[in-house]
Scaffold this motif. Structure first.
Motif, PDB file in Angstrom:
ATOM      1  N   UNK A  72       0.850  -1.192   0.000  1.00 50.84           N
ATOM      2  CA  UNK A  72       0.000   0.000   0.000  1.00 50.84           C
ATOM      3  C   UNK A  72       0.886   1.243   0.000  1.00 50.84           C
ATOM      4  N   UNK A  73       0.665   2.117  -0.989  1.00 49.11           N
ATOM      5  CA  UNK A  73       1.440   3.353  -1.101  1.00 49.11           C
ATOM      6  C   UNK A  73       0.477   4.539  -0.992  1.00 49.11           C
ATOM      7  N   UNK A  74       0.671   5.318   0.046  1.00 51.31           N
ATOM      8  CA  UNK A  74      -0.130   6.518   0.267  1.00 51.31           C
ATOM      9  C   UNK A  74       0.668   7.728  -0.206  1.00 51.31           C
ATOM     10  N   UNK A  75       0.002   8.648  -0.882  1.00 52.14           N
ATOM     11  CA  UNK A  75       0.661   9.824  -1.445  1.00 52.14           C
ATOM     12  C   UNK A  75       0.053  11.096  -0.859  1.00 52.14           C
ATOM     13  N   UNK A  76       0.907  12.032  -0.507  1.00 47.49           N
ATOM     14  CA  UNK A  76       0.446  13.407  -0.314  1.00 47.49           C
ATOM     15  C   UNK A  76       0.394  14.056  -1.691  1.00 47.49           C
ATOM     16  N   UNK A  77      -0.808  14.419  -2.170  1.00 50.04           N
ATOM     17  CA  UNK A  77      -0.889  15.068  -3.475  1.00 50.04           C
ATOM     18  C   UNK A  77      -0.025  16.326  -3.518  1.00 50.04           C
ATOM     19  N   UNK A  78       0.407  16.774  -4.679  1.00 43.79           N
ATOM     20  CA  UNK A  78       1.239  17.970  -4.776  1.00 43.79           C
ATOM     21  C   UNK A  78       0.628  19.158  -4.047  1.00 43.79           C
ATOM     22  N   UNK A 129      -3.966  22.179 -11.440  1.00 39.38           N
ATOM     23  CA  UNK A 129      -4.968  21.489 -12.252  1.00 39.38           C
ATOM     24  C   UNK A 129      -4.940  19.987 -11.991  1.00 39.38           C
ATOM     25  N   UNK A 130      -6.101  19.375 -12.155  1.00 41.74           N
ATOM     26  CA  UNK A 130      -6.220  17.935 -11.919  1.00 41.74           C
ATOM     27  C   UNK A 130      -5.252  17.153 -12.793  1.00 41.74           C
ATOM     28  N   UNK A 131      -5.185  17.516 -14.058  1.00 31.72           N
ATOM     29  CA  UNK A 131      -4.341  16.741 -14.979  1.00 31.72           C
ATOM     30  C   UNK A 131      -2.861  16.974 -14.714  1.00 31.72           C
ATOM     31  N   UNK A 132      -2.492  18.174 -14.277  1.00 29.82           N
ATOM     32  CA  UNK A 132      -1.100  18.420 -13.926  1.00 29.82           C
ATOM     33  C   UNK A 132      -0.699  17.572 -12.723  1.00 29.82           C
ATOM     34  N   UNK A 133      -1.595  17.445 -11.755  1.00 31.84           N
ATOM     35  CA  UNK A 133      -1.298  16.600 -10.599  1.00 31.84           C
ATOM     36  C   UNK A 133      -1.212  15.133 -11.016  1.00 31.84           C
ATOM     37  N   UNK A 134      -2.104  14.728 -11.911  1.00 34.70           N
ATOM     38  CA  UNK A 134      -2.054  13.345 -12.398  1.00 34.70           C
ATOM     39  C   UNK A 134      -0.747  13.062 -13.112  1.00 34.70           C
ATOM     40  N   UNK A 135      -0.268  14.022 -13.901  1.00 30.41           N
ATOM     41  CA  UNK A 135       0.998  13.841 -14.627  1.00 30.41           C
ATOM     42  C   UNK A 135       2.141  13.653 -13.648  1.00 30.41           C
ATOM     43  N   UNK A 136       2.154  14.430 -12.557  1.00 26.61           N
ATOM     44  CA  UNK A 136       3.223  14.287 -11.570  1.00 26.61           C
ATOM     45  C   UNK A 136       3.143  12.945 -10.858  1.00 26.61           C
ATOM     46  N   UNK A 137       1.930  12.490 -10.585  1.00 23.80           N
ATOM     47  CA  UNK A 137       1.787  11.185  -9.938  1.00 23.80           C
ATOM     48  C   UNK A 137       2.186  10.067 -10.899  1.00 23.80           C
ATOM     49  N   UNK A 138       1.931  10.236 -12.206  1.00 23.47           N
ATOM     50  CA  UNK A 138       2.386   9.243 -13.187  1.00 23.47           C
ATOM     51  C   UNK A 138       3.904   9.131 -13.150  1.00 23.47           C
ATOM     52  N   UNK A 139       4.592  10.268 -13.050  1.00 27.76           N
ATOM     53  CA  UNK A 139       6.047  10.228 -12.964  1.00 27.76           C
ATOM     54  C   UNK A 139       6.503   9.607 -11.647  1.00 27.76           C
ATOM     55  N   UNK A 140       5.726   9.814 -10.583  1.00 26.78           N
ATOM     56  CA  UNK A 140       6.009   9.170  -9.305  1.00 26.78           C
ATOM     57  C   UNK A 140       5.894   7.648  -9.433  1.00 26.78           C
ATOM     58  N   UNK A 141       4.832   7.169 -10.104  1.00 25.55           N
ATOM     59  CA  UNK A 141       4.648   5.727 -10.307  1.00 25.55           C
ATOM     60  C   UNK A 141       5.811   5.143 -11.089  1.00 25.55           C
ATOM     61  N   UNK A 142       6.253   5.890 -12.107  1.00 30.76           N
ATOM     62  CA  UNK A 142       7.391   5.416 -12.903  1.00 30.76           C
ATOM     63  C   UNK A 142       8.665   5.389 -12.080  1.00 30.76           C
ATOM     64  N   UNK A 143       8.876   6.403 -11.237  1.00 28.91           N
ATOM     65  CA  UNK A 143      10.093   6.465 -10.431  1.00 28.91           C
ATOM     66  C   UNK A 143      10.182   5.299  -9.462  1.00 28.91           C
TER      67      UNK A 143
END
Length: 822
Positions: A596-602, A614-628
């Protein structure tokens, strides 16, 4: 919430039993009624009022022109802000406001009129007060209560102070005291002398001058008088550009900060403040007027209360020749007026003796503790609201240098803290105990006013150090009464019959305001609020530290918590939240079977803000987090606004998502913000930052529980959610700023996302509480499910915060979605 109470029995019957008795139905009593019924729900209470009307002082005083002598944004109730830009209001408007507030919250149903409390006796054996009540001046009744709250003011309602005047019996005109103004008194075309120099006198003179032939204000010595506009331009401006709740808070804290700064400046630089006050008076009067004779007191500013005149009405009456001030002494009354020591005679058809008040502590109620009569003058005052060695009793005693209600509301809320603490720990009694010989008594009120000096024999004393020190400072009292420890070594908690149980540690514009003074005071006010925000931020961070790890994602730090092994679940929290919303109850239930991975949103919690909110900008950052983290197609759980971010992640970055489990998600554009988050709707980034570093922290402290209750409704907020659930972090300036930006930007991306929902072919499940009062399950749940192929909607009992309030059902539902992915 109205709580029905039984009717009072006859004098011969058994005493009625209540949890709380409040004495007085004025500002203090109505405020206390609201606090007890909302912060101690389920407790029975009654308000006993000796008179036959709501309003206290504001119903008793009916003399011409009666008005507030402080601004209504601080004199009004914090839970129902003053609704007008008329900062200085008339007595009728204030009385109506108090009565309307009592009706609006059902408090009026608890008021019992014509009940005068004459005696209250405490029994430690029973841990109860027995309150003796005269009903309409007749037979005595008894009420037994657990806690007694005195909201009866601090002066005698039966009579004001009138000094003995020689020859008064020879006077052939009418002699009137403002406290008992005759309704049929006609002063039109008559000569009136008002004896006095205080707030009542400076209020009466311009009002009487409108119809009288002439009005003279006769004073033995001058009082400091300043003018200010009756309407508040700042209030008008804030209500045009900010959400109402923020505008209300901004107006209040402007007034609080300006008052604290001006008072502090006056005490530090009294000569400079005196010169500025007199400069303001000179600007209102003819060039050769002897200002020093009539307007320069012998004492420093705030040794006595400063008189406020709205819109310079007193000076206007003087300039027009309708009124004058005479500084002299009464030698004797004559049949036609008053002879002065100077030899002058003032002819008067009516003499008004605005000569002061008579202080009467506790409404004259006799206090008895275990058979011993209590003399308050022999006791110390604890935190400005309780009497030493008197259990389960609090009194509302407001500020002398600011609005009365400010301190009274803090006192009522502190009493609620005490009651909740006793309930939680099985205690029956709370007693502020004076057993420190190093604490020496000092006068409770540092005023030289005559009414204070006359009352030294009945007032309790303050002590030489905390918690016996009376601050006369709202910011200090807010910190002490809102956050101070209850178990402080002075407040003792006990069982009935003296069985003491060790307590666990409690969990964690005006004439004077011109030029430089206005600027200095305003800067000091803003600086003080910013410092308060900074200090509160440090305290909050100590209570709720970062408990995860950090990773840089494109140069921006993200805070996350990674626990357990197995199929991966990534969880994204909602608006104004952070990952503790999930660790509160769900993490331990899921981490035994899943990673289980909990994230503090940006921008939330301890994560740095993203480039935009923006919602999509936050999603993009979380996508990069998932990749990292090299996560492979995790189940993404999104709650509320986090659900919209999870949807954007699936739409724009499908490679980062295996499936969606959306809890009470935001899926459709919103016409307006939910009421629980309306205070965050600040469009201007500059205004958002200004509010974050000045008003947001005290507003969150004062109204945070109310906001949390709205978010959780209809379910209760867990008592430890502010810390364990991380709720208090939103009071940090950066977190408030980010939450506001999130709310304002929420609709930016949703219209385009809605058009693409039909293309979501990965597993999507939605969970909603049937009674969600933040997002409509039909609009954001059922309508969304109809748009998405193979989406499934599940409804359970509960509100918006089901990850906290319904953890077992929510965890089981998440397991089902995770297992569907294999």
């Amino acid at each position: 919430m109205a709580i029905e109470t039984a009717s009072i029995p006859s004098a011969s019957g058994a005493a009625e039993e209540l949890d709380i008795v409040i004495v007085g139905a004025g500002l203090s009593g109505i405020d206390a009624g609201y606090r007890f019924q909302t912060e101690c729900p389920g407790k029975s209470y009654a308000i006993l009022e000796a008179r036959d009307a709501i309003g206290g002082t504001w119903d008793l005083f009916r003399y011409p022109g009666i008005r507030s002598d402080s601004d209504m944004y601080t004199l009004g109730f914090p839970f129902r802000p003053w609704p007008s830009d008329q900062a200085i209001a008339g007595g009728d408007a204030i009385r109506d406001y108090i009565a309307d507030t009592a009706r609006a919250f059902g408090i009026d149903a608890h008021i019992r009129f014509g009940r005068r409390v004459v005696r209250a006796a405490w029994s430690s054996a029973d841990a109860r007060w027995t309150v003796e009540v005269e009903r309409d001046g007749a037979a005595s009744e008894r009420i037994v209560c657990r806690f007694l709250y005195m909201g009866s003011g601090y002066y005698d309602y039966d009579a004001g102070f009138t000094p003995p005047f020689e020859g008064v019996e020879d006077y052939a005109g009418q002699l009137v005291h403002p406290q008992h103004w005759p309704a049929d008194l006609d002063w039109a075309g008559k000569r009136v002398v008002v004896i006095g120099s205080g707030a009542t006198a400076v209020t009466l003179v311009p009002s009487l001058a409108e119809k009288a032939a002439h009005v003279t204000m006769l004073q033995r010595s001058p009082t400091y008088i300043v003018s200010r506009p009756s309407q508040d331009g700042f209030a008008r401006w804030t209500h045009r550009v900010l959400p109402k709740s923020i505008a209300d808070s901004a107006t209040k804290w402007k007034s609080v900060g300006l008052g604290i700064a001006t008072y502090a400046y006056a005490r530090k630089r009294p000569d400079h403040m005196k010169a500025l006050i007199l400069k303001g008076v000179r600007a209102q009067l003819p060039e050769k007027y002897e200002v020093e004779r009539d307007f320069e007191p012998r004492y420093d500013p705030w040794d006595q209360r400063i008189c406020l005149v709205p819109d310079a009405d007193l000076f206007e009456a003087m300039r027009g020749g309708k009124a004058e001030i005479v500084t002299d002494h009464v030698a004797r009354f004559t049949p036609t007026g008053i002879a002065l020591r100077s030899g002058r005679e003032l002819r008067a058809d009516i003499v008004v003796t605005a000569t002061g008040l008579v202080l009467r502590l506790l409404g004259g109620v006799e206090l008895v503790v275990d058979g011993q009569v209590v003399n308050p003058a022999d006791r110390l005052i604890y935190k400005g609201m309780m009497v030493s060695d008197v259990p389960n009793l609090a009194l509302a005693f407001g500020y002398t240098n600011a609005s009365w209600t400010l301190k009274c509301d803090l006192s009522a809320r502190y009493a609620c803290r005490l009651l909740r603490h006793m309930d939680a720990n099985g205690y029956d009694m709370c007693t502020p105990t004076h057993d420190d010989p190093s604490v020496t008594p000092e006068p409770m009120l540092g005023f030289t006013s005559g009414y204070v000096q006359r009352a030294n024999a009945i007032l309790p004393h303050q002590g030489s150090k905390a918690p016996w020190k009376v601050h006369q400072n709202y910011a200090l009292d807010l910190a002490a009464l809102k956050f101070g420890k209850l178990e402080d070594g002075t407040m003792r908690f006990d069982k009935a019959r003296g069985a003491t149980t060790p307590a666990p540690v409690e969990s964690p514009r005006s004439a004077v305001s011109i030029g430089a003074v206005t600027a200095a005071a305003a800067i000091a006010a803003v600086g003080g609020l910013a410092l308060f925000a900074k200090l509160s931020q440090r305290r909050t961070e100590r209570m709720i530290p970062a408990d995860g790890a950090f990773i840089d994602v494109d140069g921006r730090r993200m805070h996350y918590l990674d626990r357990g092994t197995g199929p991966t679940i990534v969880m994204i929290h909602g608006l104004a939240g952070q990952m503790r919303n999930f660790s509160y109850a769900l993490l331990d239930r899921l981490a035994t079977e899943y990673r289980v991975i909990l994230i503090d949103r940006p921008g939330s919690g301890y994560s740095a803000p993203g480039e935009t909110a923006n919602i999509r900008a936050q999603a993009a950052q979380i996508a990069r987090f998932v990749a990292a983290l090299e996560l492979e197609k995790p189940l993404v759980v999104g709650h509320s606004l986090g659900g919209a971010v999870a949807l954007a992640l699936a739409i724009d970055h499908p490679e980062a998502v295996g499936g969606l489990a959306l809890i009470a998600p935001l899926t459709q554009p919103q016409d307006s913000a939910p009421s629980a988050f309306a205070a965050l709707a600040i469009v201007s980034p500059a205004a958002r930052k200004a509010v974050a570093w000045t008003l947001a922290t005290p507003a969150a402290i004062l109204a945070g529980e109310k906001g949390a209750a709205a978010a959780f409704a209809p379910e209760a907020v867990p008592a430890d959610f502010a810390t364990r659930g991380g709720g208090a972090l939103v009071s940090r300036p950066a977190n408030f700023e980010a939450a506001s930006a999130d709310l304002v930007a929420a609709n930016d991306d949703l219209p385009d996302m809605v058009a693409r929902y039909h293309g979501l072919w990965l597993p999507v499940a939605i969970l909603y509480g049937r009674d969600d009062q933040i997002l409509d399950p039909e609009v954001h749940g059922a309508r969304f499910a109809d748009m998405v192929p193979h989406a499934a909607l599940t409804l359970i009992d509960g509100g918006h915060m089901i990850p906290v309030t319904r953890p077992d059902e929510t965890a089981a539902w998440i397991r089902t979605q995770a297992d569907r992915l294999g």
